[in-house]
Design a protein around this motif. Structure first.
Motif, PDB file in Angstrom:
ATOM      1  N   GLY A   1       0.824  -1.208   0.000  1.00 48.90           N
ATOM      2  CA  GLY A   1       0.000   0.000   0.000  1.00 48.90           C
ATOM      3  C   GLY A   1       0.857   1.256   0.000  1.00 48.90           C
ATOM      4  N   ALA A   2       1.974   1.225   0.704  1.00 54.40           N
ATOM      5  CA  ALA A   2       2.853   2.398   0.760  1.00 54.40           C
ATOM      6  C   ALA A   2       3.427   2.721  -0.618  1.00 54.40           C
ATOM      7  CB  ALA A   2       3.989   2.158   1.756  1.00 54.40           C
ATOM      8  N   LEU A   3       3.833   1.698  -1.362  1.00 52.12           N
ATOM      9  CA  LEU A   3       4.357   1.936  -2.714  1.00 52.12           C
ATOM     10  C   LEU A   3       3.256   2.455  -3.622  1.00 52.12           C
ATOM     11  CD1 LEU A   3       6.557   1.895  -4.831  1.00 52.12           C
ATOM     12  CD2 LEU A   3       6.082  -0.540  -5.180  1.00 52.12           C
ATOM     13  N   LYS A   4       2.076   1.878  -3.546  1.00 49.84           N
ATOM     14  CA  LYS A   4       0.958   2.341  -4.383  1.00 49.84           C
ATOM     15  C   LYS A   4       0.619   3.786  -4.066  1.00 49.84           C
ATOM     16  CE  LYS A   4      -2.691   1.889  -7.132  1.00 49.84           C
ATOM     17  NZ  LYS A   4      -3.170   3.226  -7.323  1.00 49.84           N
ATOM     18  N   ASN A   5       0.626   4.163  -2.826  1.00 51.57           N
ATOM     19  CA  ASN A   5       0.358   5.539  -2.431  1.00 51.57           C
ATOM     20  C   ASN A   5       1.407   6.490  -3.009  1.00 51.57           C
ATOM     21  OD1 ASN A   5      -1.129   7.551  -0.914  1.00 51.57           O
ATOM     22  ND2 ASN A   5       0.619   7.600   0.476  1.00 51.57           N
ATOM     23  N   ALA A   6       2.679   6.104  -2.940  1.00 50.15           N
ATOM     24  CA  ALA A   6       3.753   6.941  -3.489  1.00 50.15           C
ATOM     25  C   ALA A   6       3.612   7.083  -4.997  1.00 50.15           C
ATOM     26  CB  ALA A   6       5.108   6.338  -3.132  1.00 50.15           C
ATOM     27  N   ILE A   7       3.264   6.008  -5.667  1.00 51.28           N
ATOM     28  CA  ILE A   7       3.061   6.054  -7.120  1.00 51.28           C
ATOM     29  C   ILE A   7       1.920   7.001  -7.461  1.00 51.28           C
ATOM     30  CG2 ILE A   7       2.253   4.701  -9.097  1.00 51.28           C
ATOM     31  CD1 ILE A   7       3.842   2.318  -7.863  1.00 51.28           C
ATOM     32  N   ASP A   8       0.820   6.886  -6.757  1.00 48.10           N
ATOM     33  CA  ASP A   8      -0.341   7.748  -7.026  1.00 48.10           C
ATOM     34  C   ASP A   8      -0.027   9.217  -6.769  1.00 48.10           C
ATOM     35  OD1 ASP A   8      -1.829   5.549  -7.718  1.00 48.10           O
ATOM     36  OD2 ASP A   8      -2.894   5.428  -5.809  1.00 48.10           O
ATOM     37  N   TYR A   9       0.738   9.489  -5.743  1.00 50.65           N
ATOM     38  CA  TYR A   9       1.067  10.865  -5.381  1.00 50.65           C
ATOM     39  C   TYR A   9       1.880  11.553  -6.481  1.00 50.65           C
ATOM     40  CZ  TYR A   9       2.758  14.808  -2.622  1.00 50.65           C
ATOM     41  OH  TYR A   9       3.052  16.067  -2.174  1.00 50.65           O
ATOM     42  N   LEU A  10       2.710  10.794  -7.158  1.00 50.37           N
ATOM     43  CA  LEU A  10       3.581  11.353  -8.195  1.00 50.37           C
ATOM     44  C   LEU A  10       3.087  11.011  -9.601  1.00 50.37           C
ATOM     45  CD1 LEU A  10       6.972  10.463  -6.501  1.00 50.37           C
ATOM     46  CD2 LEU A  10       5.918  12.725  -6.653  1.00 50.37           C
ATOM     47  N   TYR A  11       1.794  11.009  -9.805  1.00 54.20           N
ATOM     48  CA  TYR A  11       1.194  10.585 -11.071  1.00 54.20           C
ATOM     49  C   TYR A  11       1.838  11.235 -12.291  1.00 54.20           C
ATOM     50  CZ  TYR A  11      -2.139  10.050 -14.847  1.00 54.20           C
ATOM     51  OH  TYR A  11      -2.705   9.780 -16.059  1.00 54.20           O
ATOM     52  N   LYS A  12       1.870  12.539 -12.365  1.00 53.75           N
ATOM     53  CA  LYS A  12       2.386  13.247 -13.548  1.00 53.75           C
ATOM     54  C   LYS A  12       3.864  12.968 -13.785  1.00 53.75           C
ATOM     55  CE  LYS A  12      -0.999  15.794 -15.182  1.00 53.75           C
ATOM     56  NZ  LYS A  12      -1.570  15.505 -16.473  1.00 53.75           N
ATOM     57  N   GLU A  13       4.621  12.822 -12.717  1.00 57.97           N
ATOM     58  CA  GLU A  13       6.050  12.591 -12.847  1.00 57.97           C
ATOM     59  C   GLU A  13       6.365  11.254 -13.519  1.00 57.97           C
ATOM     60  OE1 GLU A  13       4.530  13.912 -10.286  1.00 57.97           O
ATOM     61  OE2 GLU A  13       5.632  15.685  -9.695  1.00 57.97           O
ATOM     62  N   TRP A  14       5.437  10.312 -13.481  1.00 60.64           N
ATOM     63  CA  TRP A  14       5.638   8.995 -14.086  1.00 60.64           C
ATOM     64  C   TRP A  14       5.365   8.982 -15.585  1.00 60.64           C
ATOM     65  CZ3 TRP A  14       7.867   5.017 -11.756  1.00 60.64           C
ATOM     66  CH2 TRP A  14       7.859   4.953 -10.367  1.00 60.64           C
ATOM     67  N   ASN A  15       4.551   9.892 -16.084  1.00 62.24           N
ATOM     68  CA  ASN A  15       4.094   9.850 -17.470  1.00 62.24           C
ATOM     69  C   ASN A  15       5.242   9.810 -18.469  1.00 62.24           C
ATOM     70  OD1 ASN A  15       1.171  12.023 -17.049  1.00 62.24           O
ATOM     71  ND2 ASN A  15       1.577  10.000 -16.298  1.00 62.24           N
ATOM     72  N   HIS A  16       5.118   8.911 -19.455  1.00 61.09           N
ATOM     73  CA  HIS A  16       6.055   8.776 -20.576  1.00 61.09           C
ATOM     74  C   HIS A  16       7.471   8.415 -20.144  1.00 61.09           C
ATOM     75  CE1 HIS A  16       2.757  10.246 -22.903  1.00 61.09           C
ATOM     76  NE2 HIS A  16       2.775  11.405 -22.271  1.00 61.09           N
ATOM     77  N   LYS A  17       7.566   7.574 -19.149  1.00 64.06           N
ATOM     78  CA  LYS A  17       8.865   7.084 -18.688  1.00 64.06           C
ATOM     79  C   LYS A  17       8.895   5.562 -18.845  1.00 64.06           C
ATOM     80  CE  LYS A  17      10.172  10.989 -16.163  1.00 64.06           C
ATOM     81  NZ  LYS A  17       9.673  11.587 -14.957  1.00 64.06           N
ATOM     82  N   ALA A  18      10.058   4.985 -18.646  1.00 64.40           N
ATOM     83  CA  ALA A  18      10.219   3.537 -18.703  1.00 64.40           C
ATOM     84  C   ALA A  18      10.432   3.001 -17.293  1.00 64.40           C
ATOM     85  CB  ALA A  18      11.405   3.175 -19.580  1.00 64.40           C
ATOM     86  N   ALA A  19       9.998   1.779 -17.075  1.00 68.46           N
ATOM     87  CA  ALA A  19      10.153   1.157 -15.760  1.00 68.46           C
ATOM     88  C   ALA A  19      10.521  -0.309 -15.915  1.00 68.46           C
ATOM     89  CB  ALA A  19       8.861   1.277 -14.956  1.00 68.46           C
ATOM     90  N   GLY A  20      11.311  -0.781 -14.985  1.00 67.72           N
ATOM     91  CA  GLY A  20      11.644  -2.194 -14.887  1.00 67.72           C
ATOM     92  C   GLY A  20      11.388  -2.626 -13.457  1.00 67.72           C
ATOM     93  N   PHE A  21      11.289  -3.915 -13.239  1.00 69.18           N
ATOM     94  CA  PHE A  21      10.891  -4.391 -11.923  1.00 69.18           C
ATOM     95  C   PHE A  21      11.884  -5.396 -11.353  1.00 69.18           C
ATOM     96  CE2 PHE A  21       7.019  -3.308 -14.233  1.00 69.18           C
ATOM     97  CZ  PHE A  21       6.506  -2.346 -13.384  1.00 69.18           C
TER      98      PHE A  21
END
Length: 105
Positions: free
Chosen positions: A11-31
């Motif tokens: 939940g903490a990671l999901k909250n952090a992701i949601d908080y920074l919504y715009k900052e994530w747009n059009h980027k690449a991610a690996g897991f």
């Protein structure tokens, strides 16, 4: 990096992701994930989330097992093939990041 809890990310990671919504747009991610089954279900959950954020997630994934990649379940001691997978993951992220750069301007 994400652990797996109840077949999903934390939940903490999901909250952090949601908080920074715009900052994530059009980027690449690996897991990189870990858990009893390597955290693969948490990554499945994250891939769905990343799609909604307009993030291109790369195919390669590093899945660390608590049984084989950790000593005493707490000290990271990955197998050599995990290092190779990490290099592949990073190469893919760099390639996709360069390709997506024009969308971020």
């Amino acid at each position: 990096m994400t652990p797996e809890y109840n077949h999903a990310t934390t939940g903490a990671l999901k909250n952090a992701i949601d908080y920074l919504y715009k900052e994530w747009n059009h980027k690449a991610a690996g897991f990189v994930s870990y858990g009893g089954n390597g955290g693969v279900r948490a990554v499945e959950n994250l891939r769905l989330i990343m799609g909604e954020l307009m993030v291109a997630d790369v195919r390669t994934q590093v899945t660390l097992s608590l049984i084989t990649d950790f000593e005493n379940f707490n000290e990271l001691k990955p197998a050599s093939y995990q290092v190779d997978a990490l290099h592949e993951l990073l190469d893919e992220i760099i390639s996709w990041s360069k390709a997506l750069k024009p969308l971020r301007t």
